[in-house]
Design a protein around this motif. Structure first.
Motif, short mmCIF file in Angstrom:
data_model
loop_
_atom_site.label_atom_id
_atom_site.label_comp_id
_atom_site.label_asym_id
_atom_site.label_seq_id
_atom_site.Cartn_x
_atom_site.Cartn_y
_atom_site.Cartn_z
N ALA A 71 0.96 -1.54 0.34
CA ALA A 71 -0.60 0.10 -0.43
C ALA A 71 1.11 1.40 -0.31
N VAL A 72 2.28 1.34 1.15
CA VAL A 72 3.11 2.54 0.63
C VAL A 72 4.63 1.76 0.37
N ASP A 102 1.39 6.42 9.02
CA ASP A 102 0.81 6.98 9.51
C ASP A 102 -0.45 8.41 9.10
N GLY A 118 -2.11 10.67 10.59
CA GLY A 118 -1.33 12.61 10.85
C GLY A 118 -0.53 12.36 10.33
N PHE A 133 0.84 11.47 7.35
CA PHE A 133 0.20 11.34 5.68
C PHE A 133 -0.37 13.13 5.94
N PHE A 181 -3.52 13.49 6.55
CA PHE A 181 -5.01 13.36 6.66
C PHE A 181 -5.55 13.74 7.62
N ALA A 209 -10.06 1.72 0.01
CA ALA A 209 -9.03 2.22 1.04
C ALA A 209 -7.90 1.40 1.22
N ARG A 210 -6.44 1.95 -0.07
CA ARG A 210 -5.22 1.59 1.17
C ARG A 210 -4.57 2.47 2.11
N PRO A 257 -3.14 4.12 5.05
CA PRO A 257 -3.95 4.67 6.58
C PRO A 257 -5.51 5.32 6.10
N GLN A 276 -11.08 8.64 3.41
CA GLN A 276 -10.91 7.49 3.19
C GLN A 276 -12.61 6.41 3.78
#
Lengths: 421, 421
Positions: A365-366, A377, A379, A381, A383, A396-397, A399, A404
């Motif tokens: 995913a990352v 995480d 935060g 990112f 988000f 969603a992938r 965080p 999402q």
């Protein structure tokens, strides 16, 4: 759809139907009102501190669990304040609803718009950290979703006390308190009923140990957003900057060992292993880390014990690192393809072409370049808050934040067009 | 993850593992090569016409099904040509992979990118239309996904012949033919195995009657993109333009009655029903439609028979229309909330405020204003091709085209950042 839904009964079905009705109103609410509910819920948590901490003492007194588990269960003034501040922070985030995600016009004049809407009803199944339930309510409230919370039985009284306070905040903001719900007791049957609540719960988000996640993924009849494991790799490529590698590897493994973004396996190129690996191991050992590794790694550093292939498939979540000396980038990629959990992998290199190959090939995913896997995480990112991290490929992938937790609908605007043929 | 996946065995598991390996290569392939495979697969279908039509004759000879079903099963030169042209059209669509969906930089200098990637392995479970399997291969190929096809047993030889030809096209383009797979026989156990193939198949797309869809939704342990029903409503609001209403209602119901976007229920405001409903019914009757309706509707037009409440929950897929005279927009919205399947609903009105209220309130995947529900189709949306229509709220809603068969990964680019604290 209506028919099959209505035929379901029981505590969870009844709760879910109420939540859906309330969530429907919430989906049409003003963002100011949702933000106000978050702020008032934070205030209500602070006002209810005495009752919440007393409930927590009661849970702690009867819990037969390890000390580490008890620590995760424990609330105090500071931890409760953090939960309240978290809700206020969510109130400051932009509204994820009603956003025009795309718009286009077809040759026949039909105008299409894709607009963000809530998912509906979220089922949150978690273990014993009291903040998980409160954070979930905050994120769901902001994103217009109803939520059913099923926390661990060890922490049931704490969860109920928090839930009660938050409901007061929601009521004070003029919203229907049914948007959040908790089963009245900690009967395990409620979990099973949530897993089978097709048409009543739109998505399940399990948070906790891998046995809980595996159970939910195996038994659920509705979509699940989760990560079963965070077996993250950091690969030190032969063109790595040594100082950067030292600081990143130490952080990726040891900043916090218990989070899913912690690196569990270090891969290092043969060409630099002899020189760099002893230094990396010395750094980590000073931080309290122990090591298992492949034969090549053991041959270079005494502290490394010979690993079984099971070790490379183990998410330690502890001060233990698996180490593999690899021939080259292809070998590193093959190792990740075999043992990775699809969560987060990083490459440390000054060679842009190698970084590009790594990022294009890893299926997780990352994928990261020259930084620490611990940055996976919500935060970090940007988000603002996260309700979990997902490693599946649907929806969603990575965080999972407020954005999402939205879906979309299409609006099609015509002027009398009919479909030919 | 690796461990649980590897422990699965059987025909489907073995196929899926091969498909995943091939899909991984496909995900990194050039779009020119994928387009070339589509074009060569179309050519291979044309070259194999004799063999495909012979296989189809064999299936038709032994099929014990209704005439309507036989018609859906039947291939001929024109239908095969349409399938081939469909593949060539998919080749002309823009590449859905590797698109930068979002990019941002955090205060610490970390650069984030969200980039589109394939979903992985699609499991396609369908009934007897031979084009469904070929279209699915085209859409999956373009979007970099592997696909396992499980068509209806009645059409097994046809599906195999099509499959064989398409594989030749894929090989001719230099791609691994394992990106598409079909079980060797039509054993029903394969369906069950596909539904339970956690970690092997990423998403299931069932196409067919509602009993198939319900079965898949109920039994699947992996995510499903589907619509169980298309119980679409057209609501004629009191501020409708009468001529527009006549032309849209006739099209929405009768253009084709067997597609999921066909209107099944007409809702009409009391205030205009006396004047407009008889005209609408006359138009529809002339096209061969029959009617059931609520008491108010029956009172206005003799042709309308009294409906049971079950009738309003019925997706006719036939020349039958349910009719309800409603008090006002609130009443119409309540009817849709009760009986709708979350697919597509339309309002006919000149009143923008009423249209806005309708579109903001209806919870379906697609809401339309002043146009025909029959436009709910990937081609009409401009997606170029569709593999299905989804009414769930996770991942994709509405028509599922090549873009909807993608996921994303995050790329995080650092310059040595480590996470503080």
């Amino acid at each position: 759809m209506a028919v099959s839904t209505l035929s379901q009964n029981g505590i969870i079905a009844d709760l879910a139907k109420k939540v859906r009705v309330a969530a429907y109103d919430l989906s049409r609410s003003d963002v100011q009102q949702r933000n106000q509910a978050l702020i008032l819920a934070a205030q209500a948590l602070r006002s209810a501190e005495t009752a919440i901490l007393a409930a927590n003492m009661q849970d702690l007194a009867s819990a037969k669990v390890s000390d580490a588990f008890k620590d995760r269960m424990t609330l105090n003034h500071d931890r409760l304040e953090n939960i309240a501040v978290g809700l206020e922070d969510i109130a400051k985030l932009p509204d994820p609803l009603g956003k025009e995600l795309a718009a286009w016009t077809r040759p026949n004049g039909l105008k299409f718009k894709r607009v963000s809407v809530p998912l509906g009803v979220v089922g949150m199944i978690y273990e014993s950290r009291p903040n998980v339930g409160a954070d979930a309510v905050g994120i769901c409230l902001k994103s217009g979703n109803g939520v059913i919370l099923r926390g661990g039985s060890d922490c049931h009284h704490t969860a109920l006390a928090i839930h009660k306070a938050m409901k007061q905040g929601i009521i004070a903001a003029g919203l229907n308190p049914d948007i959040i719900a908790m089963p009245p007791d900690s009967d395990r049957q409620h979990v099973t009923d949530m897993l089978h609540a097709t048409g009543l719960i739109d998505v399940l988000i399990p948070r906790g140990g891998s046995s809980l996640i595996h159970f939910v993924q195996k038994e659920a009849r509705i979509p699940v957003l989760a990560h079963a494991a965070g077996l993250c790799h950091t690969y030190v490529h032969q063109a790595a900057d040594f100082d950067m590698a030292r600081s990143i590897v130490a952080n990726a493994k040891m900043r916090r060992t218990g989070i899913c973004g912690a690196t569990e396996t270090l891969l290092i190129d043969q060409a630099i292993a002899k020189k760099l690996l002893p230094v990396l191991i010395k750094d980590l050992k000073a931080l309290g880390c122990r090591f298992v590794g492949n034969q090549e790694a053991c041959g270079l550093v005494d502290e490394i014990k010979l690993a079984s292939s099971e070790d490379f498939a183990t998410e330690w979540l502890d001060s233990v690192l698996s180490v593999a000396v690899v021939k080259d980038i292809e070998d590193a990629l093959a190792h990740i393809a075999r043992y990775g959990s699809g969560h987060t992998e990083a490459i440390i290199t000054q060679d842009e072409q190698a970084a590009r190959q790594f990022m294009d090939t890893v299926q997780s995913a990352v994928v990261m370049w020259n930084t620490s896997t611990q940055f996976c995480d919500g935060g970090e990112f940007g988000f603002g808050a996260e309700i979990g991290i997902a490693t599946g490929r649907l929806h969603a992938r990575g965080p999972v934040g407020i954005e999402q937790l939205t879906s979309y609908r299409y609006e099609v605007l015509g002027s009398g067009q009919v479909r030919p043929k």
